[in-house]
Design a protein around this motif. Structure first.
Motif, short mmCIF file in Angstrom:
data_model
loop_
_atom_site.label_atom_id
_atom_site.label_comp_id
_atom_site.label_asym_id
_atom_site.label_seq_id
_atom_site.Cartn_x
_atom_site.Cartn_y
_atom_site.Cartn_z
N GLN A 3 7.65 -1.00 -5.15
CA GLN A 3 6.30 -1.21 -5.66
C GLN A 3 6.31 -1.38 -7.18
OE1 GLN A 3 5.46 2.40 -3.85
NE2 GLN A 3 5.29 3.62 -5.70
N TYR B 220 -1.51 3.27 -16.05
CA TYR B 220 -0.43 2.64 -15.31
C TYR B 220 -0.53 1.12 -15.46
CZ TYR B 220 0.36 7.04 -12.74
OH TYR B 220 0.63 8.33 -12.39
N THR C 138 7.91 4.63 -8.18
CA THR C 138 7.09 4.42 -9.37
C THR C 138 7.88 4.87 -10.59
OG1 THR C 138 5.02 4.78 -8.15
CG2 THR C 138 4.94 5.03 -10.54
N LEU D 241 4.86 -0.59 -10.05
CA LEU D 241 3.92 0.36 -10.64
C LEU D 241 4.67 1.21 -11.67
CD1 LEU D 241 1.02 1.50 -10.58
CD2 LEU D 241 1.79 3.11 -8.82
N ALA E 274 0.72 -2.43 -13.50
CA ALA E 274 1.11 -2.81 -12.14
C ALA E 274 1.09 -4.32 -11.99
CB ALA E 274 0.18 -2.17 -11.11
N LEU F 17 -0.07 -3.89 -4.30
CA LEU F 17 1.02 -3.94 -5.27
C LEU F 17 2.18 -4.75 -4.70
CD1 LEU F 17 1.28 -0.30 -6.66
CD2 LEU F 17 -0.01 -2.21 -7.57
N ARG G 155 -2.34 2.49 -5.36
CA ARG G 155 -1.82 1.67 -4.26
C ARG G 155 -2.90 1.43 -3.20
NH1 ARG G 155 3.49 4.94 -2.62
NH2 ARG G 155 3.83 3.11 -1.26
#
Length: 287
Positions: A255, A162, A135, A257, A164, A239, A229
């Motif tokens: 991922q 966040y 992340t 993110l 994503a 994700l 997640r």
């Protein structure tokens, strides 16, 4: 050497112990115990001890023994905010916060300690919160243990936002997820949505729908491990790049993110802090 605490007794202050004077600086009992064990003291720039009696007008500086065993390693850091108490870094994906047995040198802690050393600061590494290795985004680091403790003592609320990328097309613009989260049985890492888990709340806003993916903005109301997640995976929109929770890895192998925004009240200055980190390039390239 930069002290972690410094103050001067007022001229009308009665003589008092070091403990009492530090307590009047709103330092907790637990931290005072640590200072008694690990601290060093100067009174009017002369060496003193925990048992020194202080008098009106005395100037006190308190240092905390450096206990870090992390090797400073020069790393390019994207510094978003810095003052005498805090450092906020935009961490890249793929970087650990702390060294491990398999990665000792190229972590955020190594890089920050090298930065402090280069700047001639007597500061140490005290992350206020953590991000998973893959992340990216904003991480708050206190420069000493007293500042770190102030976040806890004052119950400083850090509002985190966040961005994503998920697999699939989320068909509605807003949703609020309240699935409890528990550790997955038999795993020390993986979490799952489970009725007997800890309460968890994430609000989701769709930013943009792509042909095969969705850009979402996530507002955390709780801070469970892997919360975003797990919540998005439980909805059927994991994700992208998050193979632990069912995300596809054909386009991205990490991922997608990014901790993009932070809002909090500075525990020392009481200033309201608002910080943002630009989105990684892959947000512009989403298929």
């Amino acid at each position: 050497m930069q002290p972690i605490l410094y103050f001067t007794l007022s001229l009308d202050h009665a003589p008092c112990s070091m403990n009492q004077a530090i307590r009047e600086q709103k330092v907790s009992q637990a931290m005072r115990r640590r200072l008694r064990r690990e601290g060093s003291f100067l009174v009017n720039d002369k060496t003193a001890t925990w048992d020194t009696l202080l008098h009106p007008g005395d100037s006190v500086k308190v240092h905390l023994t450096k206990t870090s065993h992390i090797d400073p390693t020069p790393i390019d850091l994207d510094i978003v905010f810095e003052d005498n108490h805090l450092l906020v870094i935009n961490k890249p994906a793929g970087m650990l916060i702390h060294p491990t047995s398999s990665e000792r040198y190229h972590t955020l802690a190594n890089g920050v300690l090298a930065y402090f050393e280069k700047q001639g600061m007597n500061a140490s590494f005290h992350p206020i919160h953590r991000l998973d290795k893959d992340t990216s985004g904003l991480v708050i680091i206190a420069k000493n243990a007293l500042v770190q403790h102030a976040f806890t003592k004052q119950h400083t609320r850090i509002q985190k936002v966040y961005d994503a990328i998920t697999d699939g097309i989320i068909p509605i613009s807003r949703l609020s997820i309240h699935f409890p989260i528990a550790r997955l049985e038999g795993s020390i890492i993986e979490r799952c949505a489970h009725p007997l888990g800890q309460p968890a709340h994430t609000d989701i806003t769709v930013v943009r729908q792509h042909p095969h993916h969705t850009h979402v903005r996530c507002y955390l109301h709780t801070g469970r491990t892997h919360q975003i997640r797990v919540h998005l995976s439980a909805l059927g929109y994991p994700l992208t790049g998050d193979d632990l929770y069912g995300g596809s890895v054909t386009w991205q192998s990490k991922q997608c993110l990014h901790a993009s925004e932070l809002y909090f009240t500075h525990p020392i200055t009481q200033a309201r802090i608002t910080l943002q980190a630009p989105l990684p390039e892959y947000f512009k390239e989403t298929p």
